[in-house]
Scaffold this motif. Structure first.
Motif, PDB file in Angstrom:
ATOM      1  N   ARG A 315       0.820  -1.218   0.000  1.00  0.00           N
ATOM      2  CA  ARG A 315       0.000   0.000   0.000  1.00  0.00           C
ATOM      3  C   ARG A 315       0.851   1.263   0.000  1.00  0.00           C
ATOM      4  O   ARG A 315       0.614   2.185  -0.787  1.00  0.00           O
ATOM      5  N   VAL A 316       1.855   1.308   0.865  1.00  0.00           N
ATOM      6  CA  VAL A 316       2.709   2.499   0.922  1.00  0.00           C
ATOM      7  C   VAL A 316       3.531   2.631  -0.351  1.00  0.00           C
ATOM      8  O   VAL A 316       3.778   3.757  -0.835  1.00  0.00           O
ATOM      9  N   THR A 317       3.924   1.500  -0.955  1.00  0.00           N
ATOM     10  CA  THR A 317       4.670   1.546  -2.228  1.00  0.00           C
ATOM     11  C   THR A 317       3.792   2.102  -3.345  1.00  0.00           C
ATOM     12  O   THR A 317       4.224   2.945  -4.142  1.00  0.00           O
ATOM     13  N   ILE A 322       2.417   6.661  -6.917  1.00  0.00           N
ATOM     14  CA  ILE A 322       1.461   7.622  -7.477  1.00  0.00           C
ATOM     15  C   ILE A 322       1.896   9.054  -7.172  1.00  0.00           C
ATOM     16  O   ILE A 322       1.851   9.937  -8.042  1.00  0.00           O
ATOM     17  N   LEU A 323       2.357   9.305  -5.930  1.00  0.00           N
ATOM     18  CA  LEU A 323       2.856  10.635  -5.583  1.00  0.00           C
ATOM     19  C   LEU A 323       4.036  11.025  -6.465  1.00  0.00           C
ATOM     20  O   LEU A 323       4.133  12.175  -6.916  1.00  0.00           O
ATOM     21  N   ALA A 324       4.936  10.080  -6.711  1.00  0.00           N
ATOM     22  CA  ALA A 324       6.109  10.360  -7.532  1.00  0.00           C
ATOM     23  C   ALA A 324       5.704  10.724  -8.959  1.00  0.00           C
ATOM     24  O   ALA A 324       6.250  11.667  -9.552  1.00  0.00           O
ATOM     25  N   LEU A 376      -5.172   3.974  -1.613  1.00  0.00           N
ATOM     26  CA  LEU A 376      -4.424   5.226  -1.592  1.00  0.00           C
ATOM     27  C   LEU A 376      -4.965   6.174  -0.527  1.00  0.00           C
ATOM     28  O   LEU A 376      -4.211   6.784   0.232  1.00  0.00           O
ATOM     29  N   THR A 377      -6.292   6.292  -0.467  1.00  0.00           N
ATOM     30  CA  THR A 377      -6.921   7.174   0.517  1.00  0.00           C
ATOM     31  C   THR A 377      -6.628   6.684   1.923  1.00  0.00           C
ATOM     32  O   THR A 377      -6.327   7.478   2.823  1.00  0.00           O
ATOM     33  N   GLY A 378      -6.703   5.374   2.133  1.00  0.00           N
ATOM     34  CA  GLY A 378      -6.420   4.807   3.450  1.00  0.00           C
ATOM     35  C   GLY A 378      -4.988   5.052   3.883  1.00  0.00           C
ATOM     36  O   GLY A 378      -4.721   5.338   5.049  1.00  0.00           O
TER      37      GLY A 378
END
Length: 418
Positions: A315-317, A322-324, A376-378
């Motif tokens: 999840r964090v990956t 997506i942020l990157a 992503l939201t979580g």
């Protein structure tokens, strides 16, 4: 947890929250710059709001557009007025669709007959706009005089109710403004009022569950069903990464549809200041649907060994990837990255519906797989919630170390940007 402990835990979150805010700011700055670059330069006589190319679809001999009032723009060809536009921005900017307002213009002939409707640059969710475009909704005002159009009650598009509501409300408000009316005679939509009231009750019931969890256990099943049916399928009210990203770029749309911004603010404020998972644990329609599907099979598969380590970081990956991409300036169809729009069956893409079905089936065998491994939201809300709640000297050493690292990072980033 006492107020003092909450404050201390909040302080431990500050370095990563500040870092997240910096990243988010850079992403928003990046995309706003891209939007400005897309706008390019305009002719001196052309409005900054209305693209000349779009106007020429109705008036081929148009050479310029001149603003006359807040809603009226004269269309000129060889120096003569050949028609006019009724523009809904800024007078109807308070009317919001799902993710933002939907500015548009009506092309009007010299005989005051509407030739067509065209959307201007907007921040509404593309999926809902496509749904409206596929219907005959935008042509509903064609061939009508301005007076007839102001009195016309156009039916909303199923599956894109919020978007079509914003469009027809914007048209009516701009026409009433142009015709110097006060907008009177509008009837109360009792069905919408009931929907908002029931949605508000669901939100309050979820909030009560945050503070009185043990006493509210008997209400958990009704709350989950209400969340799915009322917030999910009926209202289409869910917090998503796409929604938050659009609001970041365009601001929170406070207006007639105030319940969704309230839900979003509570979803952020509860983990940030109270260290409690409000939205994910009690209100998310898709989370509730997964939990209900999970009741089919009580014994769940728990990843072990190497798979446990892999799924621990999926999840964090996914979130950081997506942020990157957004930080790099790559435009993404964010609505297709999460299954939440599947509640709006008529507007959702086939991929989103398939994604939702896949994870609902997986919920029979795994505990809330989307929530735990991919949401992503979580992940964003978890970043706001997680802090070091243990009172020890090591906690403060860690905070100081992270603070120093953050200052160094921001300093390096500043010189890079310069």
């Amino acid at each position: 947890m006492s107020v003092k402990e909450n404050v201390a835990t909040f302080v431990t979150k500050l370095p990563k929250i500040i870092l997240l805010c910096v990243i988010v700011y850079l992403i928003s700055l990046n995309f706003k710059t891209v939007e400005e670059d897309k706008g390019g330069t305009v002719e001196t006589e052309q409005s900054d709001i209305v693209p000349l190319d779009e106007v020429k679809k109705y008036f081929p001999t148009c050479t310029s557009v001149e603003k006359v009032s807040d809603v009226r723009y004269d269309v000129k060809g060889d120096g003569k007025v050949i028609g006019k536009l009724i523009v809904t921005t800024p007078v109807a900017d308070d009317l919001i669709g799902y993710a933002g307002n939907v500015p548009l213009f009506l092309a009007v002939s010299g005989e005051d007959v509407i030739l067509g409707l065209t959307l201007l640059a907007h921040s509404e969710s593309p999926a809902f706009v496509r749904r409206v475009e596929k219907s005959d909704f935008f042509t509903s005002w064609n061939g009508k005089t301005l007076e007839e159009a102001a009195e016309l009650n156009v039916e909303a598009v199923s599956g894109a109710t919020m978007t079509s509501d914003a469009v027809r409300g914007s048209v009516k408000k701009a026409l009433n403004f142009y015709l110097e009316r006060d907008g009177g005679g509008q009837h109360t939509d009792w069905l919408k009022t009931i929907r908002h009231a029931l949605g508000g009750l669901v939100v309050l019931l979820a909030l009560a569950s945050v503070f009185w969890g043990s006493r509210m256990k008997r209400w958990r099943l009704p709350l989950q069903v209400a969340s799915i049916l009322i917030l999910g399928f009926w209202s289409g009210y869910f917090v998503s990464f796409e929604l938050l990203f659009n609001w970041l770029l365009n601001g929170i749309p406070w207006g007639a549809r105030v319940l969704l911004p309230v839900v979003a603010l509570l979803a952020i404020a509860c983990p940030l200041f109270l260290n409690k998972a409000y939205y994910c644990a009690y209100l998310c329609p898709f989370g509730a649907a997964q939990e209900l599907m999970g009741k089919i099979r009580k014994k769940k598969i728990v990843p072990k060994g190497i798979w446990r380590n892999i799924f621990k970081y999926t999840r964090v990956t996914y979130f950081m990837m997506i942020l990157a991409l957004l930080l790099w300036g790559i435009p993404l169809e964010l609505a297709s990255l999460e299954p939440f729009p599947a509640f709006l069956l008529a507007a959702a893409s086939g991929w989103v519906i398939a994604l939702a079905v896949i994870f609902l089936v997986l919920s029979i065998f795994f505990s809330r797989p989307w929530c735990n491994y991919f949401c992503l939201t979580g992940e964003l809300l978890d970043i706001l919630r997680k802090g070091d709640g243990k009172a020890s000297p090591e906690r403060w050493k860690k905070v100081v170390g992270e603070g120093v690292a953050l200052v160094i990072f921001l300093g390096v980033l500043y010189f890079i940007l310069q």
